[in-house]
Design an enzyme around this catalytic site. Structure first.
Site, PDB file in Angstrom:
ATOM      1  N   CYS A  95       0.808  -1.226   0.000  1.00  0.00           N
ATOM      2  CA  CYS A  95       0.000   0.000   0.000  1.00  0.00           C
ATOM      3  C   CYS A  95       0.839   1.272   0.000  1.00  0.00           C
ATOM      4  CB  CYS A  95      -0.945  -0.006   1.202  1.00  0.00           C
ATOM      5  SG  CYS A  95      -1.875  -1.542   1.340  1.00  0.00           S
ATOM      6  N   GLU A 145      -1.669   4.841  14.054  1.00  0.00           N
ATOM      7  CA  GLU A 145      -1.353   6.065  13.320  1.00  0.00           C
ATOM      8  C   GLU A 145      -1.671   7.305  14.145  1.00  0.00           C
ATOM      9  OE1 GLU A 145      -1.743   7.945   8.820  1.00  0.00           O
ATOM     10  OE2 GLU A 145      -3.114   6.329   9.423  1.00  0.00           O
ATOM     11  N   LYS A 184      -9.823   7.574   2.362  1.00  0.00           N
ATOM     12  CA  LYS A 184     -10.240   6.184   2.125  1.00  0.00           C
ATOM     13  C   LYS A 184     -11.672   5.948   2.583  1.00  0.00           C
ATOM     14  CE  LYS A 184      -5.713   3.880   2.299  1.00  0.00           C
ATOM     15  NZ  LYS A 184      -4.821   5.009   2.646  1.00  0.00           N
ATOM     16  N   HIS A 189      -9.808   1.588  -0.242  1.00  0.00           N
ATOM     17  CA  HIS A 189      -8.349   1.444  -0.210  1.00  0.00           C
ATOM     18  C   HIS A 189      -7.862   0.943  -1.567  1.00  0.00           C
ATOM     19  CE1 HIS A 189      -4.377   0.913   0.966  1.00  0.00           C
ATOM     20  NE2 HIS A 189      -4.487   0.085   1.996  1.00  0.00           N
ATOM     21  N   PHE A 240       1.552  -3.588   3.944  1.00  0.00           N
ATOM     22  CA  PHE A 240       1.901  -4.906   4.464  1.00  0.00           C
ATOM     23  C   PHE A 240       3.397  -5.147   4.247  1.00  0.00           C
ATOM     24  CE2 PHE A 240      -2.540  -7.054   3.818  1.00  0.00           C
ATOM     25  CZ  PHE A 240      -3.021  -6.333   4.896  1.00  0.00           C
TER      26      PHE A 240
END
Length: 415
Positions: free
Chosen positions: A164, A315, A336, A341, A402
């Site tokens: 991502c 975050e 998002k 996403h 990831f």
């Protein structure tokens, strides 16, 4: 060090097939989530996604060419075309060897791979070969190749793949390449088309996707107590990055300046973020150092904010670590919540959202907020549900992938 500016942007997203449509949806808080139409999802727990609507490849490019491309490459070509034309780069008179393409995709041609494997399984005895275009349609770097061929750009050309974070890494590397004098201009961004049986099935198996089938429009709920996974999206976003003195000399429209970027690793887990957001805080600090900016100069953080239970908390902690008291003066939002996403393309369309915020003086909202999460500091301004007017001089955009990959980019108003 050479300065780098953005002179063109293009997008095809679940909430708009070009920049004007995308901008209008960002301002109005539109959700792109709907029941899946690209295949029959009945066997899966998640039956909705954020698809690009009303997209007919043959209306956007040569029919023969489009049939040789996976959907992710088609998105790349459409978004790049809008960016290239808006920039005027084709009339700049630059040496083609000084114009490059650095493009991103987290997965590449997933649908093309699926189709040919299924076809071979069904017809392998009577037709014992794969489609000769299977490999060129599947590989993640092919979009960069197609863009360069389309415009004759013979400079640096490759793909970034970091889940991502892919598109943000592409933009960061493109900026550094121009700073070093290895290119005058670069087409950068990313595209993704993973709303397929394998994409939905694989992410369902990981329990990464929301399963709110009764209410898809509100399924992406970043920072909400009842968030339960991300919504898969698709599309593409393109930016034309250009060396500032060249752009100024030719009188190009300048959307924003690239302040700086950062890249770090969590070194913690293949999918879960570090619970204290160490990699995330580190990458934001790195971007600020690279931009030679103080944290107080940032007005807006476009967060990764995927609507996952762990990610949103980590975050938030990272933002408070980096910005301290200034955290409460920031606007924060996750686009998002509207687009879903886009995996490897997320960083591109979110960078564009930040650039549009600078240009038009507004903060896109985090829609679908219903209930505060006691584990998240709700004194922070998450721009819930409604866009806010604000003079935006600098934006920091986060993307995390990831594998523990983290990337941050800063865009600022040209002064």
């Amino acid at each position: 060090m050479k300065r780098v500016v953005v002179t063109g942007i293009g997008a095809i997203t679940p909430i708009g097939n070009n920049i004007p449509e995308y901008l209008a949806s960002l301002k109005n808080g539109i959700s792109g989530a709907d029941p899946i139409t690209l295949f029959d999802p009945e066997v899966f727990r998640t039956k909705f996604a954020c698809e690009v609507k009303d997209f007919v490849p043959e209306e956007n490019m040569n029919r023969k060419l489009s049939r040789r491309m996976d959907r992710f490459s088609q998105f790349a070509m459409v978004s790049a075309e809008e960016a290239v034309l808006s920039s005027g780069i084709l009339d700049a008179g630059y040496d083609p060897e000084m114009i490059g393409v650095i493009w991103a995709s987290g997965i590449g041609g997933l649908k093309s791979l699926e189709v040919d494997i299924e076809d071979f399984e069904k017809n392998g005895r009577s037709k014992p070969r794969y489609n000769p275009f299977m490999i060129p349609k599947m590989i993640a770097d092919i979009a960069a190749g197609y863009i360069s061929i389309q415009y004759g750009f013979r400079g640096i050309n490759f793909a970034t793949v970091s889940a991502c974070s892919s598109a943000s890494h592409a933009i960061g590397v493109a900026c550094d390449t121009i700073r070093l004098g290895k290119a005058i201009a670069i087409v950068s961004g990313g595209s993704e088309a993973a709303i397929t049986t394998t994409g939905i099935g694989g992410f369902n198996a990981m329990k990464a996707l929301s399963e709110r089938n009764d209410d898809p429009k509100t399924a992406s709920r970043p920072f909400d107590l009842d968030r339960n996974g991300f919504v898969l999206g698709e599309g593409g976003g393109a930016l034309i990055l250009e060396e500032y003195e060249h752009a100024k000399k030719r009188g190009a429209k300048i959307y924003a300046e690239v302040g700086g970027s950062g890249a770090t690793a969590d070194a913690y887990h293949i999918t879960a973020p570090h619970p204290e957001g160490l990699g995330a805080s580190g990458v934001m600090k790195m971007a600020l150092r690279d931009a030679k900016m103080n944290r107080e100069e940032i007005d807006y953080v476009n967060v990764h904010g995927t609507s996952t239970p762990l990610g949103d908390i980590a975050e938030t902690k990272a933002i408070k670590t980096v910005f301290e008291e200034h955290s409460y003066k920031l606007n924060i939002s996750s686009t998002k919540s509207m687009t879903g996403h886009l995996l490897g393309a997320a960083g591109a369309i979110e960078a564009i959202a930040g650039i549009l915020a600078i240009e038009h003086g507004f903060i896109p909202p985090t829609i679908n907020h219903f209930t505060d999460d006691p584990d998240i500091d709700n004194k922070l301004n998450f721009t819930f549900n409604t866009a806010q007017s604000r003079t935006v001089n600098a934006v920091l955009s986060n993307t995390f992938g990831f594998g523990g990959h983290n990337s941050s980019i800063i865009f600022k108003k040209l002064v």
